[in-house]
Design an enzyme around this catalytic site. Sequence first.
Site, PDB file in Angstrom:
ATOM      1  N   CYS A 115     -67.068  73.329  34.734  1.00  0.00           N
ATOM      2  CA  CYS A 115     -67.478  72.412  33.670  1.00  0.00           C
ATOM      3  C   CYS A 115     -66.516  71.236  33.599  1.00  0.00           C
ATOM      4  CB  CYS A 115     -67.596  73.156  32.339  1.00  0.00           C
ATOM      5  SG  CYS A 115     -68.479  72.208  31.100  1.00  0.00           S
ATOM      6  N   HIS A 166     -71.033  78.037  33.378  1.00  0.00           N
ATOM      7  CA  HIS A 166     -69.812  78.778  33.045  1.00  0.00           C
ATOM      8  C   HIS A 166     -69.888  80.227  33.539  1.00  0.00           C
ATOM      9  CE1 HIS A 166     -67.693  75.948  30.360  1.00  0.00           C
ATOM     10  NE2 HIS A 166     -68.902  75.499  30.054  1.00  0.00           N
ATOM     11  N   GLU A 199     -67.484  82.248  33.737  1.00  0.00           N
ATOM     12  CA  GLU A 199     -66.580  83.096  32.940  1.00  0.00           C
ATOM     13  C   GLU A 199     -67.238  83.537  31.633  1.00  0.00           C
ATOM     14  OE1 GLU A 199     -66.656  79.933  32.869  1.00  0.00           O
ATOM     15  OE2 GLU A 199     -65.924  79.103  30.980  1.00  0.00           O
TER      16      GLU A 199
END
Lengths: 973, 259
Positions: B96, B222, B224
């Site tokens: 990002c 994302h 994560e």
Amino acid sequence: MTLWQIDIYSADGQPDRLGTAVASDAADLGLASDLTICAVRGFLVQGEIDESQANQLARELFADGVVERTVVARAGDQRLSEPPNGKPQLLHVMLKPGVMDPVAQSALNAIADFGLKVEAIRTFRKFWLPATSADMVSTLSSRILANDSIEQVIVGPLELDHLQLGSPYEFELLHVAIRDLDDEGLMRLSREGQLYLTLVEMQTIQHYFRELSRDPTDAELESIAQTWSEHCSHKTLAGRIAYRDENGEQRFENMLKETIFAATQQIRRDLGEDDWCVSVFEDNAGIVRFDDDYNVVFKVETHNHPSALEPYGGANTGIGGVIRDPMGTGLGAKPICNTDVFCFAPPDISTSDLPPGVLHPRRVMKGVVSGVRDYGNRMGIPTVNGAIYFDERYLGNPLVYCGNVGLIPRDKSSKEVKAGDWIVSVGGRTGRDGIHGATFSSAELTSESESLSGGAVQIGNAITEKMVLDVILQARDRGLYSAVTDCGAGGFSSAVGEMGEKTGAEVWLDKAPLKYDGLSYTEIWISEAQERMVLSVPPGNWDEFESLCRSERVEASIIGKFVSTGRLQLKYNDNIVADLPMELLHEGRPPIVRDAVYEAPATTPLEMPAASSLDLNAALCKILGSLNVASKEWVIRQYDHEVQGGSVIKPLVGVENDGPGDAAVVRPVLNSYRGIAVSCGMNPRYGDFDTYHMAASAIDEAIRNCVAVGADPSRISILDNFCWGYTDRPETLGSLVRAALACRDLAIAFGTPFISGKDSLNNEFSYESADGKQTISIPPSLLISAMGQVEDVRKCVTMDLKEAGNAIYIVGLTSNELGGSHFALVEQLAGGEVPKVNTDVAKQTFAALHQAIQSGCIRACHDLSEGGLAVGIAEMAFAGGLGVSLSLVNVPNNVDSPVDATILFSESNSRFICEVPAGMKAKFERLVSNLPHAVIGEVNDSRRVVIGGSTGDPLIDNSIAELKEAWQSPLRW
Amino acid sequence: MPTPRVLILRAPGTNCDLESVHAFELAGGNVDLVHINQLLANPALPRQYQILCLPGGFSYGDDISAGRILGNQIRHHLQETLVEFKSAGKLILGICNGFQVLIRSGILLADDDQGEPATLTWNSSGKFEDRWVKLGVDGHKSVFLNGIESMYLPVAHAEGKFVTRSAALLDRLKGACQLALRYTALHASNGHVPYPDNPNGSQANVAGVCDETGRVFGLMPHPERFVDPTQHPRWTREGLQEHGDGLLLFQNAVRYFES
């Protein structure tokens, strides 16, 4: 020094985002339907740089060469004023001097990184319009392009040759001659000095200084006004109140303490050793136990008046401010999620119907949402919960509630200032912004507020606050300070005043770092400049603390020391500019004594139209499409609701990720499955009937939302936020006291403690019209925010229907409670009974539901609120992409001569719809056996919602596509 | 080979650092969180690490434009450090804002004589949006995407629209298999990926790009945020997966040094 101007245009073929947005706003507000605008963002850069360096900055820093083009020239150069085709009319919009400009600040630092010498930067926006009338230019300027409270519009080219940097301040100690004033003079001083104190308070101050045989300095008077302000001391609700209602008269010495706070005390006593509250109504946020290692803290604040004047900045600093509350709680909590609730006037009001000084509600809403978005997202705090309520009475006085949950190690949950500690200011610099915010927020808004209190309006800089947060958490874990608090309303005066209340403080105002020259000592003392925290740092830790801050480029300055004198002494260089006993500030305010009266409005029955004249399908669609119920996806998606990686139940749920979840659940500790659920309850419409039942319903709603996702009802803590009209009127205050009594009763009955709260009074808007002074008072608006706990988030459930063949149960009793309902709203029916709460049944229901969820009986669970059963089941069906077939015949109810429409749309509290697989029915029924409940239908694959009435005829028969469209379309902006 | 060491770089405004630490730790990495000022003071620091991750957030507020200021800091002060890191066969991941920084810094796609070849600019929707997207992997160039065909991950950004300076540049990147990750349509759509399946209007539906070696990779979604099954938006309907789709990406990075 040269002043360079850098204009940045979209490159050919690339969208002009800002220009398009402005044109579409103009169309939305009915100002112009076919406007084409060319928008430019620009920078004024003042420094010792030549043309090639200016061009380098344009290329490498300011513009994106792939999608943008630039014009770089000395300010005033002709090349900057060459209009694009067909758009000769030029306007510039700039922030007024002194208003926070985060982009300019970052740009200044970024240029230093280039090794270039630049002393000042200002940003601006520039608009090229087609030839149009001066009237149109002025309308566009004031309605869309600029906000007069923070920005200035320059028509034509910019004619600046340098940027103003502020002028030096020359010290002069000012005294305010108060001792000889008569009552009228005292009140004039209170008003014109923006102290907003009452006559009795002014007389008390006068008496105090007469005894001392001297006049107060301006700083002394301001210190007292800030500390005694409604905003800081909550003097009305914590004051003496004589309250009368149908049960007779009650006298309170301290109303809040004897109702809401007392309820929490009783709950804690009853819990005994199992008490899980840690600190309530004491610190900047309430603290409760979370797990073996952590506590959680929760606070919700309002930022109504600034948001009325400057929605973006008001909401921006509202969320920024409330995030500092957990940061300033105990020794500092880490913010883990936000909740934001707004109240606006309907966005479709005609521009010509707006009273003077009022921003269009559509603009207010867009500004508020952007303000919260930009601050919350930048802070990296997920915004997981919220609601928006619409009512005409919020026109000049919108409400912006911002809340934050924080996580704090158990051993860092308390603080103690020690005499001898340095008073340290960390974070943003002090400027002239936000002066008189505390006293202003305690006053009523008028159409003149904008010009009177422009200084109270601010823009935040989230990155400064994020940097402060980063260092504070490290310093906390290294044990480098003994106390911390946030600089909120009242600035240093409140922060230092509160921290030093038990010790005393000596403050060196000349040591505070300033944004620019020219601030007087009093301005430094009361400035509410954002992003500042005040810490109490033992001298032995200063070096380590300072070096930690320096390593992350966070400014930290010693601005004084805590002393054991019990006095507040302010110095500017070596001049004493204020010297007051702490006792005067914190105990010296004369008690406010108020009368409060509640008279129940006359009850009238709701006249249900004949069944033949009602189109229930249409009514359901109208309610789904009513603004309060309609999907808020446009807002929710603009908030990052997943940052920090703990998202378990998102605000939007279901097969297409777009159904309305009841509560959000997050895991604040990533290697644990213990969760926090956040929800809210509010229904200002019920307040028009009875604020007791409004408050009770809000509490029930907040709790049932939490319970519906799987939170343990015995571990829910709640917050109150009262936003009310002018409480000097006994009947307005009476309606508030009545709501507080409900808070007390319900909290005790449910064993659900209030752990913090806040009030915002005098939410009225006045203006002059042809018929004289008009006042719009907001409806009584009590927001209840709930923070629940989930032992294992893997047992959570969502509200979307899951599988054809499962049974649909209703749990809870349906009564004839259509008063204030959304059915009454869309069908324009008056009267009726407002929903009440049967706390015994409700408490058992919450416990049983929780057990059922824990034991895996429930696939989907949804609470029933606005729009009742019909809306609840429709939402479950379209969120799940499935159909249902229901019958009202078995719905447990005590409606006399059941009328189908009443059962469909009544908003009786404490009710849930549950989807239960066949194999779980027996177990589920055992758990709810003592409660009103029934199987009312089944989930199917038809993608239709079909509800049969008492005679067996279908009352509702609609496709989920149509229902969902009704629900999604109104706010699909 | 010992557990690879991961340097997660944070700057003012970085805010996805802790969940990125968590993801790399779950994947078996040995992770340190390092502030940009520490790195500026000691540019030799990355020599001790095998993986560098620039996590999401709003570095320096994304003031001026997303990732610009941190990207410039890297250009001005850390260019050599990162080029050395890259040429030592190590891995760089930008998520990002980290992707935006990699693009702005020239580390991911080198400048040509006309400057930066590509940008991540404002979403076509004109606003920040948080939503889940379906992703497809093209080719096997990116080390991080080894063995992954598709993923379901959230995006949360305002400036993620991938635009190259010219169609030829786009073709060249495509030909070199550098357009490694793309948004795909949720429903059959004849190759067209409509909004919001392509959430930002990226050219060629680009969601992630790798360098010519495949060892430097940036993506807007994302990973994560989907390492644990409870992060999936529909786990209450579809049940808990064994692990989140994003976890494999971090495991690929760690395993790259273990094999």
